[in-house]
Motif scaffolding. Structure first.
Motif, mmCIF file in Angstrom:
data_model
loop_
_atom_site.group_PDB
_atom_site.id
_atom_site.type_symbol
_atom_site.label_atom_id
_atom_site.label_comp_id
_atom_site.label_asym_id
_atom_site.label_seq_id
_atom_site.Cartn_x
_atom_site.Cartn_y
_atom_site.Cartn_z
ATOM 1 N N LEU A 138 0.854 -1.186 0.000
ATOM 2 C CA LEU A 138 0.000 0.000 0.000
ATOM 3 C C LEU A 138 0.890 1.235 0.000
ATOM 4 N N ALA A 139 0.730 2.070 -1.031
ATOM 5 C CA ALA A 139 1.551 3.287 -1.144
ATOM 6 C C ALA A 139 0.654 4.508 -0.972
ATOM 7 N N ILE A 140 1.130 5.471 -0.191
ATOM 8 C CA ILE A 140 0.328 6.664 0.089
ATOM 9 C C ILE A 140 0.833 7.832 -0.758
ATOM 10 N N ALA A 141 -0.035 8.321 -1.631
ATOM 11 C CA ALA A 141 0.351 9.412 -2.547
ATOM 12 C C ALA A 141 0.470 10.733 -1.793
ATOM 13 N N GLU A 142 1.129 11.679 -2.424
ATOM 14 C CA GLU A 142 1.271 13.006 -1.816
ATOM 15 C C GLU A 142 0.880 14.086 -2.826
ATOM 16 N N HIS A 143 0.194 15.101 -2.342
ATOM 17 C CA HIS A 143 -0.160 16.221 -3.212
ATOM 18 C C HIS A 143 -0.051 17.509 -2.422
ATOM 19 N N ARG A 144 0.047 18.597 -3.154
ATOM 20 C CA ARG A 144 0.086 19.904 -2.496
ATOM 21 C C ARG A 144 -0.537 20.941 -3.408
#
Ligand code: FAD
Lengths: 264, 322
Positions: free
Chosen positions: B4-10
């Protein structure tokens, strides 16, 4: 109120070194206060100076050798220190952030600080995880990579900037009690004055064992073991200019002329 | 076996780290024959899910909670997702936000955490490669556990490409608001000012090897002589010797000049993140094993206090006494 600062002594490696098994041979290591922690100490001492009745205590996990580094923090204004070490800790080659957080949590339990400051990371292992692991362990709120702190001693909220990537900062309000991991550049760490250094001699560095903190050896058990430590194969295919400073500079000058950086 | 990979956004955009996590996660899932799940929390999750649907992603979980990153929300959401997906490996980015929630998640889930991984190998054992002592050594750590959390260093894996056909699922999590004790109130840009180092074709960049503030005059003179712009690594800015808008790196500016001359700079990963795209990199450093030499095209392994004056003189300049 009380501020607890986690202060680490880290090993810095000389330019040329040799590896002995799973460690760098001690001959090539110099010990010093972790760069990030110097800024955390300054942040703590500034809070102390801004209010009445603020006590600043430091805590270090490390052998007796670390006392020298701890004295530097005491000389800069930390009131007293705790140093946790014993044979159990000594026998572990690789203290992971979970073990450190568990040990620090026991100290927090005893000291009941309102605010805990740590560095973002320690220069040697660079795990960058101890502060936030600790916060979660003790149920404190937290903020990582803090490069600006507005806090009035005794107040229930701290306003911080978290330094994100690419020149952007996040503005965040954090409820206390909290753990903040401090980024370099947040302040200008003071030099220890001669008077401070003298005073530090009479300040307390209380040694503690795991047992005294109500912990047993199981706290050092870890699923993470170091199995290899090596110098990375150099990927360098740089053309090195040689022959002494003048000769080297002249070759670089030719290169810069070739590249059109400087004419003629 | 599931990753399970947790994406990142800003501020409305997925960050590169998200696509790098997909590559790392897919490699890991492949090595044991498993599925890769990706999760995205907060913001325009629907649009993010479309973008995250790259080749090799089996499922995408969207959690519509909040607009921007808040670690209290992320921690709760990731822990809830973990219970739902039951992954063997939980992957998070070792970005500044990763530093702000990954350790809490690992602690909350009682998972061993290995941060800042530059390689992950799942053979007989799970081996994670990372660096120590400012990149002077590499280490391999073995994780002896059924489940583990790993944060991966940005820029080490290529971003995933291609289009996938992931199963997109909305995931509802009951956020316990009483446990949300931090509030993100905004963002601020820093480092504006007189000079934009990202415009420069030639950068003379100075690092901690310069030792004292007075000595900055030496590299300033070199920059003037070359008609170049002066930039620096972080400690120079931290010390207040140059303004923030001169800092190159992860938290400073990303620069792509034609020539980058790194003087007394070791080449720490956070510095390299800002200058590795320079066309020609020249390093002047007394330590031949400094990581900057892994990128440099040309190098002088010598004392900058001798080389820089000689270089200024080579162009007919007059080096200041330092
Ligand atoms: C979250 C985070 C974000 C960060 N963001 C950034 C960033 O944006 N930019 C950045 O730069 N860093 C950043 N850092 C810091 C980074 O980790 C390093 O600490 C920093 O880049 C080191 O700077 P330096 O190379 O100038 O100093 P050092 O690593 O101390 O290197 C100095 C070099 O000078 C050489 N030297 C010494 N004397 C001489 C001499 N007389 N002649 C020639 N060479 C000499 C030494 O051999 C050494 O290699 C960040 C860190 C963190 C944790």
């Amino acid at each position: 109120m009380k501020v607890l600062i986690a202060v680490a002594e880290v090993a810095e490696v000389e330019d040329d070194f040799e590896i002995d098994g799973l460690a760098i041979d001690d001959r090539y290591l110099n010990y010093d206060l972790n760069e990030w922690d110097d800024y955390a100490v300054e942040a703590g001492v500034q809070i102390q100076e801004a209010g009445d009745d603020v006590e600043v205590v430091s805590v270090t996990i490390g052998p007796e050798r670390a006392d020298e580094t701890i004295r530097m923090a005491l000389a800069k204004g930390v009131d007293r220190s705790i140093r946790v070490w014993d044979d159990e800790l000594e026998s572990v080659d690789y203290l992971d952030s979970e073990t450190k957080a568990d040990v620090l949590a026991a100290v927090v339990e005893e000291e009941q600080p309102d605010l805990v400051l740590t560095g973002v990371q320690s220069d040697d292992t660079a795990f960058g995880a101890t502060g936030v692991s600790l916060a979660d362990e003790i149920g404190f709120e937290w903020a990582a990579v803090v490069n600006h702190l507005e806090y009035e001693p005794g107040s229930e909220t701290a306003s911080v900037h978290r330094e994100l990537e690419g020149g952007v900062e996040e503005l965040t309000d954090v409820e206390l009690p909290a753990v903040l991991t401090i980024q370099t550049g947040i302040n200008e760490p003071r030099y220890a004055s001669l008077r401070g250094i003298r005073q530090a001699q009479s300040k307390e560095i209380a040694p503690k064992t795991l047992d005294e903190l109500g912990l047993d050896a199981s706290v050092t058990e870890s699923a993470v073991t170091l199995t290899q430590l090596y110098e990375p194969e150099t990927e360098s295919d740089a053309t090195l200019f040689e022959g002494g400073p003048d000769e080297e500079a002249s070759q670089l000058a030719d290169l810069l002329r070739d590249k059109g950086v400087v004419e003629g | 076996m599931t990753v399970l990979a947790i994406a990142e956004h800003r501020r409305g955009d997925l960050r590169d780290a998200s696509f790098e996590l997909i590559t790392a996660g897919r490699d890991l899932a492949d090595s044991i024959g498993g599925d890769l799940h990706v999760a995205v929390i907060g913001g325009e999750v629907g649009a993010f899910a479309d973008e995250l649907d790259r080749e090799g992603v089996d499922a995408i979980h969207t959690v519509a909670e909040g607009e921007e990153f808040n670690h209290d929300v992320y921690t709760q959401a990731v822990e809830a997702l973990y219970d739902e997906v039951a992954p063997d490996v939980l992957l998070m980015p070792n970005t500044v936000n990763g530093l702000d929630y990954a350790p809490a998640v690992a602690n909350g889930l009682s998972l061993p955490l290995v941060t800042d991984a530059i390689d992950v190998d799942y053979g007989d054992t799970l081996d994670v490669t990372r660096e120590m002592y400012g990149s002077k050594v590499e280490t391999v750590v073995e994780v002896d556990a059924d489940r583990v959390a790993i944060s991966i260093r940005p820029g080490e894996w290529p971003p995933a490409e291609g289009t996938g056909d992931a199963d997109v699922r909305e995931f509802d999590v009951d956020i316990d608001e009483s446990a949300v004790r931090s509030t993100v109130t905004g963002f601020q840009e820093v480092g504006g000012g007189d000079v934009d180092i990202t415009d420069a074709e030639v950068l003379v960049s100075v690092g901690r090897g310069i030792e004292e503030e007075e000595n900055i005059a030496l590299v300033e003179e070199l920059a003037d002589t070359l008609g170049a712009t002066l930039s620096s690594s972080r400690p120079i800015v931290d010390n207040g010797w140059l303004p923030k808008n001169r800092q190159v790196g992860q938290s400073g500016k990303v620069v792509t000049p034609e020539v980058y001359i790194a003087i007394g700079i070791s080449g720490a990963v956070q510095h390299v993140a800002g200058m590795k795209g320079a066309e020609t990199i020249v390093a002047i450093n007394t330590d031949s094993s400094a990581p900057i030499y892994d990128l440099a095209d040309y190098g002088i392994v010598d004392d900058l206090f001798e080389v820089v004056p000689a270089l200024i003189e080579a162009f007919g300049g007059d080096p200041p006494d330092v």
